[in-house]
Design a protein around this motif. Structure first.
Motif, mmCIF file in Angstrom:
data_model
loop_
_atom_site.group_PDB
_atom_site.id
_atom_site.type_symbol
_atom_site.label_atom_id
_atom_site.label_comp_id
_atom_site.label_asym_id
_atom_site.label_seq_id
_atom_site.Cartn_x
_atom_site.Cartn_y
_atom_site.Cartn_z
ATOM 1 N N CYS A 242 -0.401 1.148 -8.775
ATOM 2 C CA CYS A 242 0.539 2.085 -8.155
ATOM 3 C C CYS A 242 -0.199 3.402 -7.974
ATOM 4 O O CYS A 242 -0.582 4.045 -8.955
ATOM 5 C CB CYS A 242 1.771 2.278 -9.041
ATOM 6 N N THR B 51 0.325 -1.982 -12.059
ATOM 7 C CA THR B 51 1.725 -2.411 -11.930
ATOM 8 C C THR B 51 1.980 -3.668 -12.714
ATOM 9 O O THR B 51 1.108 -4.339 -13.125
ATOM 10 C CB THR B 51 2.103 -2.643 -10.461
ATOM 11 N N CYS C 64 5.985 -1.124 -6.439
ATOM 12 C CA CYS C 64 5.803 -0.924 -7.871
ATOM 13 C C CYS C 64 7.120 -1.245 -8.571
ATOM 14 O O CYS C 64 8.175 -0.738 -8.179
ATOM 15 C CB CYS C 64 5.396 0.526 -8.145
ATOM 16 N N THR D 26 2.573 -0.459 -3.174
ATOM 17 C CA THR D 26 1.353 -0.658 -3.946
ATOM 18 C C THR D 26 0.444 -1.660 -3.252
ATOM 19 O O THR D 26 0.879 -2.440 -2.417
ATOM 20 C CB THR D 26 1.646 -1.179 -5.367
#
Length: 95
Positions: A88, A95, A76, A83
Motif C-alpha cells: 500500500c 497489504t 488495500c 495497491t
C-alpha cells in the motif's frame, strides 16, 4: 543472456547510492539453481533457524497458478487505497 551488468540503486538511511551489480543470474535458465535453492532452504530448516508453516497465498482462479506479488493489484484491505505489488503506497506498508 544469463549475465548482465546492472546498476542497483540502494537506500541507506536517507541517502541513495548507486552500485554496480556485476552479475545477474536469470534463474529460469540456470540449471543448478533449483537444487542450490532447495539445499539452501533445507539447511536453514535443519539449523532450526526457520520452520515451514502453512499460510494463505493468492491463486489465479482460472489457472490455479500462484500469483507473484508483482502480478497482484487491488485495494488495500486496511485503508481501501489502490495497491499494486502487495504494498500500500498510502500506508507505505505490505497489504
Amino acid at each position: 543472456m544469463d549475465n548482465v551488468e546492472l546498476i542497483a540503486v540502494m537506500r541507506r538511511g536517507n541517502q541513495l547510492r548507486a552500485e554496480a551489480v556485476h552479475e545477474y543470474t536469470v534463474t529460469s535458465t540456470n540449471e543448478p539453481y533449483p537444487e542450490g535453492l532447495r539445499t539452501f532452504f533445507s539447511s536453514l530448516v535443519a539449523s532450526g533457524s526457520v520452520a515451514p508453516a502453512e499460510g494463505e497465498a493468492l491463486i489465479d482462479s482460472e489457472t490455479g497458478s500462484y500469483l507473484y506479488e508483482g502480478d497482484v493489484s487491488g485495494d488495500c484491505p486496511y485503508c481501501r487505497a489502490g495497491t499494486g505489488g502487495n504494498i500500500c503506497e498510502v500506508r507505505r506498508a505490505p497489504t
